[in-house]
Design a protein around this motif. Structure first.
Motif, PDB file in Angstrom:
ATOM      1  N   ARG A 160      -6.089  -8.007   7.695  1.00 45.83           N
ATOM      2  CA  ARG A 160      -4.990  -8.740   8.299  1.00 45.83           C
ATOM      3  C   ARG A 160      -5.457  -9.370   9.605  1.00 45.83           C
ATOM      4  O   ARG A 160      -6.144  -8.748  10.423  1.00 45.83           O
ATOM      5  CB  ARG A 160      -3.808  -7.797   8.533  1.00 45.83           C
TER       6      ARG A 160
ATOM      7  N   GLU B 152       1.101  -3.014  11.259  1.00 45.37           N
ATOM      8  CA  GLU B 152       0.799  -3.086   9.819  1.00 45.37           C
ATOM      9  C   GLU B 152       1.883  -2.390   9.014  1.00 45.37           C
ATOM     10  O   GLU B 152       2.186  -2.778   7.892  1.00 45.37           O
ATOM     11  CB  GLU B 152      -0.548  -2.430   9.521  1.00 45.37           C
ATOM     12  N   GLU B 153       2.484  -1.365   9.617  1.00 46.32           N
ATOM     13  CA  GLU B 153       3.428  -0.514   8.885  1.00 46.32           C
ATOM     14  C   GLU B 153       4.894  -0.920   9.053  1.00 46.32           C
ATOM     15  O   GLU B 153       5.797  -0.232   8.567  1.00 46.32           O
ATOM     16  CB  GLU B 153       3.236   0.954   9.295  1.00 46.32           C
TER      17      GLU B 153
ATOM     18  N   GLU C 189       0.835  -1.204   0.000  1.00 43.74           N
ATOM     19  CA  GLU C 189       0.000   0.000   0.000  1.00 43.74           C
ATOM     20  C   GLU C 189       0.871   1.256   0.000  1.00 43.74           C
ATOM     21  O   GLU C 189       1.941   1.272   0.601  1.00 43.74           O
ATOM     22  CB  GLU C 189      -0.872   0.012   1.265  1.00 43.74           C
TER      23      GLU C 189
HETATM   24 MN    MN Z   1      -3.025   0.173   5.251  1.00 47.70          MN
END
Ligand code: MN
Ligand code: AHG
Ligand code: MN
Ligand code: MN
Length: 325
Positions: A266, A84-85, A55
Motif C-alpha cells: 500500500r 491499514e486496518e 485479508e
Molecule cells: Mn495486512
C-alpha cells in the motif's frame, strides 16, 4: 548516551511533530512487550474478520491498531489517522496540525510463527486546522511527509526514523524503556548482490521483471557477471531494515494476481514511509519506473508496485523496464 527524547530536542524544532513521534513510539514499547509475551498474552491467532484489504485480520493487527488509535486520539496535535486496518480515516483533534498514517502490524503472517514483525508510520501536515479531517486530507504525495519511520520487533526492538535529512536508528532498552541512538546517519551502498522478492509470484509479473529476476538467477555466467543472494522476510519492515543495514534490493512488483492488481503493498502507509527512509539513506524507490514519493494518491488504501534499495540496482530495474521491447 542519546535517547529519542534528547535527539528530538536537539534535531527537530517542530515540538508538535516530536510529541506525535513520542506517542507512536511509546505505543511501540507496548507492542514490543506484548510480542515478548507472545502466546502467553493471548495475542496470537485470527481475529475472526476481514479488513478492507480482503485479508484475514490477526488479533495483533486489531490490537496494535486500537492501541495506536487510542493513543493518537488523545494527542492534541493529531488531527486524524489512517490505518491499514480501518476502512476510512478516523478524525481525531480538529485543531491538530498533523495527520498520522500507519500499518500497525506489518508482516502479520509472521506473528504466529514468532518471526519478525513491525509497525510502519508516516506523518503528513494537516492543512484544514479547525475542521474535521477526512480521507481527502490524507491524499498527499509521499514527498510531503514531515517524518516517517518504523519499529522492527526482532531479536531487539529497533526504531528507524527520518525527520529532516538523516536516517537514524535507536534500540529499545527493555530495562529502562529508553530508545537509545545506535546509528546517526544511515547510508546504503549504491550496488548490491542481494535481492528480496516472493518468487512464487513469477508467473504474475510483467516480462521486464521476469527478465530481471532471470538475470539475477543466472548469476556470474549471465549478463550481470556476478552471483546474487536472496532473502525474503515476508515482513517489509524486516527486508527494508536489512537493506538499511547492508544494502540490497527489495521488490513487490506489479502482479496480475486477482487481489494484487498493482502489487500487494500500500502506497500511503507502507511504500511512502519506507521510500522516504531509503532515499534519505542514499537509495532509490520506484514503482519500477517512477519515483514513489512523487505519486499523487487517489485513495488511502491504493496499492503500488515497489522496487527499492541500492540506487544503482533500482536504476538498473528502471532501465530494463523503460527499454524493454
Ligand atoms: Mn495486512
Ligand atoms: P501486512 O502484514 O501489513 O499486510 O504486510 C505484509 C506485506 C509486507 O510486509 C511483506 O513484504 C509482504 O506483505 C509479504 O507478502 P507475501 O506474503 O505475499 O510474501
Ligand atoms: Mn504491511
Ligand atoms: Mn499490516
Amino acid at each position: 548516551m542519546t535517547t529519542l527524547t534528547s535527539y528530538l530536542d536537539q534535531h527537530s524544532t517542530n515540538t508538535e511533530l516530536n510529541d506525535v513521534i513520542t506517542t507512536v513510539t511509546n505505543v511501540g514499547k507496548t507492542i514490543s512487550q506484548l510480542l515478548r509475551k507472545g502466546a502467553l498474552a493471548d495475542i496470537l491467532g485470527e481475529a475472526g474478520n476481514q479488513n478492507v484489504q480482503g485479508e484475514e485480520q490477526k488479533k495483533l493487527d486489531v490490537l496494535a491498531n486500537d492501541l495506536l488509535l487510542d493513543a493518537l486520539a488523545e494527542n492534541t496535535h493529531c488531527a486524524g489517522v489512517a490505518s491499514e486496518e480501518l476502512d476510512n480515516a478516523t478524525p481525531a483533534n480538529a485543531d491538530g496540525s498533523l495527520l498520522v498514517l500507519f500499518d500497525p502490524l506489518d508482516g502479520s503472517s509472521n506473528i504466529d510463527i514468532n518471526m519478525a514483525v513491525g509497525t510502519i508510520f508516516s506523518i503528513l501536515p494537516y492543512q484544514r486546522q479547525g475542521q474535521t479531517s477526512e480521507n481527502s486530507d490524507f491524499l498527499q504525495a509521499g514527498n510531503q511527509q514531515l517524518a516517517a519511520g518504523y519499529l522492527l520487533y526482532g531479536t531487539s526492538t529497533i526504531l528507524a526514523l527520518t525527520i529532516t535529512e538523516n536516517v537514524v536508528m535507536f534500540s529499545l532498552d527493555p530495562d529502562t524503556g529508553d530508545y537509545v541512538l545506535i546509528e546517526d546517519n544511515v547510508q546504503i551502498d549504491a550496488d548490491t548482490s542481494e535481492y528480496a522478492i516472493n518468487s512464487s509470484n513469477y508467473r504474475y509479473w510483467r516480462a521486464p521483471m521476469q527478465q530481471y529476476i532471470d538475470e539475477l538467477i543466472a548469476g556470474e555466467a549471465g549478463v550481470r557477471g556476478r552471483d546474487f543472494n536472496t532473502r525474503w522476510v515476508a515482513a517489509m519492515v524486516g527486508d527494508v531494515h536489512r537493506i538499511l543495514c547492508r544494502g540490497g534490493l527489495f521488490t513487490y512488483p506489479f502482479d496480475t494476481k486477482y487481489a494484487h492488481k498493482a502489487g500487494k503493498l500500500r502506497l500511503m502507509y507502507e511504500a511512502n514511509p519506507m521510500s522516504l527512509l531509503i532515499e534519505r539513506a542514499g537509495g532509490g524507490a520506484t514503482d519500477a519506473v517512477n519515483r514513489i514519493l512523487d505519486i499523487e494518491p487517489t485513495d488511502i488504501h491504493q496499492r503500488v508496485p515497489v522496487v527499492l534499495g541500492s540506487k544503482n540496482e533500482v536504476d538498473y530495474v528502471k532501465n530494463l523496464h523503460v527499454n524493454y521491447s
